[in-house]
Scaffold this motif. Structure first.
Motif, PDB file in Angstrom:
ATOM      1  N   ASP A  53       0.249  -5.164 -35.715  1.00  0.00           N
ATOM      2  CA  ASP A  53       0.954  -4.303 -36.645  1.00  0.00           C
ATOM      3  C   ASP A  53       2.555  -4.557 -36.619  1.00  0.00           C
ATOM      4  O   ASP A  53       3.205  -4.586 -37.584  1.00  0.00           O
ATOM      5  N   SER A  54       3.050  -5.227 -35.547  1.00  0.00           N
ATOM      6  CA  SER A  54       4.323  -5.669 -35.109  1.00  0.00           C
ATOM      7  C   SER A  54       4.343  -6.993 -35.307  1.00  0.00           C
ATOM      8  O   SER A  54       5.381  -7.680 -35.009  1.00  0.00           O
ATOM      9  N   ALA A  55       3.704  -7.827 -36.003  1.00  0.00           N
ATOM     10  CA  ALA A  55       3.667  -9.147 -36.312  1.00  0.00           C
ATOM     11  C   ALA A  55       5.059  -9.645 -36.887  1.00  0.00           C
ATOM     12  O   ALA A  55       5.708  -8.944 -37.750  1.00  0.00           O
ATOM     13  N   GLY A  56       5.714 -10.522 -36.244  1.00  0.00           N
ATOM     14  CA  GLY A  56       6.917 -10.921 -36.843  1.00  0.00           C
ATOM     15  C   GLY A  56       8.262 -10.267 -36.284  1.00  0.00           C
ATOM     16  O   GLY A  56       9.415 -10.470 -36.974  1.00  0.00           O
ATOM     17  N   LYS A  57       7.828  -9.436 -35.300  1.00  0.00           N
ATOM     18  CA  LYS A  57       9.013  -8.620 -34.583  1.00  0.00           C
ATOM     19  C   LYS A  57       8.944  -8.886 -33.267  1.00  0.00           C
ATOM     20  O   LYS A  57       8.193  -9.360 -32.522  1.00  0.00           O
ATOM     21  N   TYR A  58      10.157  -8.661 -32.549  1.00  0.00           N
ATOM     22  CA  TYR A  58      10.427  -8.672 -31.081  1.00  0.00           C
ATOM     23  C   TYR A  58      10.035  -7.280 -30.633  1.00  0.00           C
ATOM     24  O   TYR A  58      10.496  -6.286 -31.154  1.00  0.00           O
ATOM     25  N   ILE A  59       9.119  -7.175 -29.496  1.00  0.00           N
ATOM     26  CA  ILE A  59       8.753  -5.753 -29.172  1.00  0.00           C
ATOM     27  C   ILE A  59       9.132  -5.789 -27.832  1.00  0.00           C
ATOM     28  O   ILE A  59       9.243  -6.790 -26.978  1.00  0.00           O
ATOM     29  N   PHE A  60       9.381  -4.683 -26.849  1.00  0.00           N
ATOM     30  CA  PHE A  60       9.845  -4.652 -25.581  1.00  0.00           C
ATOM     31  C   PHE A  60       8.407  -4.908 -24.510  1.00  0.00           C
ATOM     32  O   PHE A  60       7.431  -4.535 -25.043  1.00  0.00           O
ATOM     33  N   SER A  61       8.744  -5.699 -23.790  1.00  0.00           N
ATOM     34  CA  SER A  61       7.604  -6.053 -22.635  1.00  0.00           C
ATOM     35  C   SER A  61       8.199  -5.961 -21.392  1.00  0.00           C
ATOM     36  O   SER A  61       7.597  -6.782 -20.623  1.00  0.00           O
ATOM     37  N   GLY A  62       9.101  -5.237 -20.931  1.00  0.00           N
ATOM     38  CA  GLY A  62       9.571  -5.291 -19.640  1.00  0.00           C
ATOM     39  C   GLY A  62      10.222  -6.387 -18.791  1.00  0.00           C
ATOM     40  O   GLY A  62      10.798  -7.288 -19.634  1.00  0.00           O
ATOM     41  N   PHE A  63       9.595  -6.577 -17.669  1.00  0.00           N
ATOM     42  CA  PHE A  63      10.017  -7.956 -17.073  1.00  0.00           C
ATOM     43  C   PHE A  63       8.980  -9.090 -17.182  1.00  0.00           C
ATOM     44  O   PHE A  63       8.820 -10.014 -16.313  1.00  0.00           O
ATOM     45  N   ASP A  64       8.140  -8.922 -18.178  1.00  0.00           N
ATOM     46  CA  ASP A  64       7.253  -9.824 -18.444  1.00  0.00           C
ATOM     47  C   ASP A  64       7.840 -11.327 -18.232  1.00  0.00           C
ATOM     48  O   ASP A  64       7.082 -12.211 -17.657  1.00  0.00           O
ATOM     49  N   ASN A  65       8.766 -11.500 -18.972  1.00  0.00           N
ATOM     50  CA  ASN A  65       9.314 -12.933 -19.248  1.00  0.00           C
ATOM     51  C   ASN A  65       9.820 -13.492 -17.901  1.00  0.00           C
ATOM     52  O   ASN A  65       9.674 -14.575 -17.679  1.00  0.00           O
ATOM     53  N   PHE A  66      10.621 -12.557 -17.038  1.00  0.00           N
ATOM     54  CA  PHE A  66      11.032 -12.837 -15.895  1.00  0.00           C
ATOM     55  C   PHE A  66       9.988 -13.307 -14.869  1.00  0.00           C
ATOM     56  O   PHE A  66       9.806 -14.489 -14.054  1.00  0.00           O
ATOM     57  N   LYS A  67       8.811 -12.466 -14.917  1.00  0.00           N
ATOM     58  CA  LYS A  67       7.752 -12.736 -14.034  1.00  0.00           C
ATOM     59  C   LYS A  67       7.175 -14.123 -14.360  1.00  0.00           C
ATOM     60  O   LYS A  67       6.591 -15.053 -13.521  1.00  0.00           O
ATOM     61  N   GLU A  68       7.056 -14.291 -15.688  1.00  0.00           N
ATOM     62  CA  GLU A  68       6.400 -15.770 -16.196  1.00  0.00           C
ATOM     63  C   GLU A  68       7.045 -16.704 -15.768  1.00  0.00           C
ATOM     64  O   GLU A  68       6.868 -17.845 -15.159  1.00  0.00           O
ATOM     65  N   VAL A  69       8.741 -16.481 -15.904  1.00  0.00           N
ATOM     66  CA  VAL A  69       9.535 -17.912 -15.170  1.00  0.00           C
ATOM     67  C   VAL A  69       9.298 -18.017 -13.788  1.00  0.00           C
ATOM     68  O   VAL A  69       9.211 -19.141 -13.538  1.00  0.00           O
ATOM     69  N   ILE A  70       9.346 -16.657 -13.269  1.00  0.00           N
ATOM     70  CA  ILE A  70       9.149 -17.058 -11.674  1.00  0.00           C
ATOM     71  C   ILE A  70       7.977 -17.625 -11.330  1.00  0.00           C
ATOM     72  O   ILE A  70       7.829 -18.473 -10.495  1.00  0.00           O
ATOM     73  N   LEU A  71       6.959 -17.273 -11.974  1.00  0.00           N
ATOM     74  CA  LEU A  71       5.764 -17.714 -11.751  1.00  0.00           C
ATOM     75  C   LEU A  71       5.410 -19.221 -11.933  1.00  0.00           C
ATOM     76  O   LEU A  71       5.052 -20.062 -11.307  1.00  0.00           O
ATOM     77  N   ASP A  72       6.071 -19.646 -13.320  1.00  0.00           N
ATOM     78  CA  ASP A  72       6.029 -20.991 -13.849  1.00  0.00           C
ATOM     79  C   ASP A  72       6.816 -21.947 -12.749  1.00  0.00           C
ATOM     80  O   ASP A  72       6.332 -23.125 -12.107  1.00  0.00           O
ATOM     81  N   PHE A  73       7.877 -21.502 -12.178  1.00  0.00           N
ATOM     82  CA  PHE A  73       8.653 -22.315 -11.187  1.00  0.00           C
ATOM     83  C   PHE A  73       7.966 -22.178  -9.783  1.00  0.00           C
ATOM     84  O   PHE A  73       8.106 -23.280  -9.030  1.00  0.00           O
TER      85      PHE A  73
END
Lengths: 308, 308
Positions: A53-73
């Motif tokens: 339903d929210s295709a093409g929009k930014y939605i709130f995802s908490g700290f997921d991006n930060f977690k992803e960055v830290i895990l990647d590194f």
């Protein structure tokens, strides 16, 4: 009475002129500084939906991006190493900045061939750093192997294609050092030229050596200007790089990556769904560098007071 | 007379002693090595640009052995007639030829520095000459934020430009440059602070309007400095290949096209002499600008302000 009214009208006109004049630049500042940076802050906590339903929009995802960055590194060696390589380029940049101060002193004091050196130092900027880099690239790829063959009779491959990371890095870092040699030289030269002639002459009459003169007179006088650059340079502590992008575009070998290159490459190749990850990475970098920049500023002020 | 001669001799000896100090000599040696390398790099680039493929294969290191030296002007004509770059977008692949590249370069390198400098001068003038509390606040605020590195702005700006449809248009560049938040702002603030307020008062008594005071009294004072910054901005933008790569992917500039050429194989431009000639083509406008405005570029900058 009329005079008072005239003054009032004049003050009102000035205020109107001021408000009208400031409006557009302030709107631009609000949008391109506040909104962009605030949005940059928010975007780090969002993700871009492709489906649903929210295709093409930014939605709130908490700290997921930060977690992803830290895990990647944490899990990827070349990303971890990219931090150290970035720091290395920052250290080199600092070292050459301090060396530029010596050079600027040389130019400011107008020692032998100072004007000729200054002119030659202007050439790479005039010719364009890109053209200089391309020329260097073909020099090491075509000219150096040919020269080696002429001198030794043995054939070697292009220095950027040896397959050995150490050689590739050495070639790129050599150019980086070459290109930052004398950075800010114009500005620093002007700073040193502005030191009062009376002070210089008094010191020379007392038989001061050039190094002593540099250390005890020029450096303290010019410290306020130099310190501004030192403080600002700490902003790029983690975002410093040795210019991989001009050499390789998006296809640099992973074992030569710097953090700056990684971000540039991902920004260049990325799209709306990659931006939250990159924003989170940038925030983590700011989170580390901002306190350091403030600490350096504090100590720089202390040093300035001591000099005064 | 004898006394004068002995004084001159002493002076000469003192100069020799200072020039001969190890500190000065070591700087001179480093400067000489760097300068020689720079000159060779430029010399090699120019020589290669004017070599035929055979001449280059015969001797890629130095000038060809057999004389008279034949300048290969055909390389220049070939670049003029055939240089192009292909750019990809969602609408497919587009070929951008030299004429369009030059137009894009002009649009990218002339307009933004002019906009940026005028906005900066205008805001600096208003802040310095209109002594409201907001002016003081804004000055301190801008100074503070310049020292704070904020991450995530790049991603957010790209997202904003994409969502507003400004991405990949020159308007996005012009709007970004409609700013006063950069180092030039500090310089302009300093200059307006130094200019006596008597000039404004005299003009006001003579009945000049607010706008007239700025355009006819203040602007002539700062115009040479503005011109210096505009020229420097033009040189920087003409040589900038990275910003157009990110913000103007389908409107490449000359620098951007040369960068693309250097990391890929464009038909007819895969040989080094042709690539060097393309670089030379990019440098020509810069050489003209530099030789014409050399004193403006080199002479005006100082640390605390600008020489008038």
């Amino acid at each position: 009475m009329t005079k008072k009214r005239d003054i009032k009208i004049e003050a009102r006109n000035r205020l109107i002129f001021y408000i009208v004049g400031m409006t557009l630049p302030l709107i631009q500042f609000i949008i391109f500084y506040f909104v962009v940076n605030f949005n940059g802050f928010l975007i780090a906590f969002q993700k871009y939906e492709i489906f649903g339903d929210s295709a093409g929009k930014y939605i709130f995802s908490g700290f997921d991006n930060f977690k992803e960055v830290i895990l990647d590194f944490a899990n990827t060696k070349y990303l971890r190493d990219s931090i150290w390589r970035g720091l290395l380029s920052w250290v080199l940049n600092q070292a050459f900045f301090w060396f530029s101060i010596f050079l600027a002193y040389y130019m400011g004091k107008n020692y032998r061939f100072a004007k000729t050196y200054l002119f030659i130092m202007m050439l790479p900027g005039m010719v364009s750093s890109l053209v200089m880099m391309i020329t260097y690239k073909y020099l090491v790829c075509e000219c150096v192997p040919a020269l080696w063959e002429m001198l030794t009779g043995n054939q070697i491959p292009s220095l950027l294609d040896t397959g050995e990371t150490r050689i590739t890095l050495a070639v790129i870092i050599f150019y980086y050092c070459y290109s930052i040699f004398g950075s800010n030289i114009l500005l620093l030269t002007s700073v040193f030229s502005d030191v009062s002639i009376d002070v210089r002459e008094a010191a020379e009459l007392d038989g001061i050596t050039p190094f002593k003169e540099f250390w005890s007179i020029h450096l303290p006088i010019c410290w306020p200007t130099i310190s501004v650059y030192v403080i600002i340079s700490f902003n790029s502590l983690l975002s410093s790089g040795y210019g991989l992008y001009p050499f390789y575009g998006e296809y640099a070998p992973t074992d030569t990556y710097t953090l700056a290159y990684y971000i540039t490459m991902r920004t260049q190749t990325g799209n709306l769904q990659d931006y939250p990850y990159l924003a989170a990475l940038s925030h983590l970098m700011s989170f580390i560098t901002i306190p350091i920049a403030f600490i350096v500023r504090h100590f720089s002020k202390k040093l300035e007071n001591k000099y005064n | 007379m004898l006394f004068k001669k002995s004084l001159e001799k002493k002076e000469k000896l003192k100069v020799c002693k200072i020039h001969g100090s190890p500190f000065v000599i070591s700087i001179m040696i480093v400067l000489s090595i760097w300068s020689l390398f720079t000159l060779y790099l430029i010399f090699w680039g120019v020589m290669t640009a004017f070599k035929s493929i055979d001449q280059f294969m015969d001797n890629p290191v130095w000038i060809v052995e057999y004389l008279p030296w034949k300048w290969e002007w055909n390389n220049f004509i070939y670049v003029l007639q055939n240089f192009y770059v292909e750019v990809s977008s969602v609408n497919g692949t587009k070929t951008v030829e030299l004429f369009e590249l030059v137009i894009n370069s002009i649009l990218y390198s002339v307009v933004p520095p002019v906009i940026k400098m005028f906005v900066t001068t205008w805001v600096a003038y208003l802040i310095q000459r209109y002594d409201y509390k907001f002016s003081r606040f804004l000055e301190i605020f801008i100074l503070t934020i310049m020292f704070i590195p904020i991450g995530g702005g790049g991603s957010s700006l790209l997202a904003l430009l994409r969502l507003t449809g400004l991405f990949d248009t020159f308007w996005s560049i012009y709007l970004q440059n409609f700013t006063f938040v950069w180092m030039g702002f500090l310089i302009m603030i300093g200059i307006f602070r130094q200019l006596p307020k008597d000039y404004d008062d005299a003009a006001r008594i003579d009945g000049a309007s607010q706008m007239r005071i700025f355009t006819s009294v203040m602007l002539p004072f700062v115009f040479p400095i503005m011109l210096t910054y505009i020229v420097q901005g033009f040189i920087g933008a003409w040589n900038d290949y990275m910003t157009p790569l990110v913000y103007l992917p389908t409107h490449p500039t000359v620098a951007n096209a040369i960068y693309r050429m250097s990391i890929s194989n464009i038909q007819g431009f895969s040989r080094t002499p042709m690539r060097m000639m393309t670089c030379a083509f990019m440098v020509i406008p810069m050489v003209i600008v530099f030789l014409t405005l050399r004193n403006k570029i080199m002479g005006k900058m100082t640390a605390g302000g600008l020489k008038g």
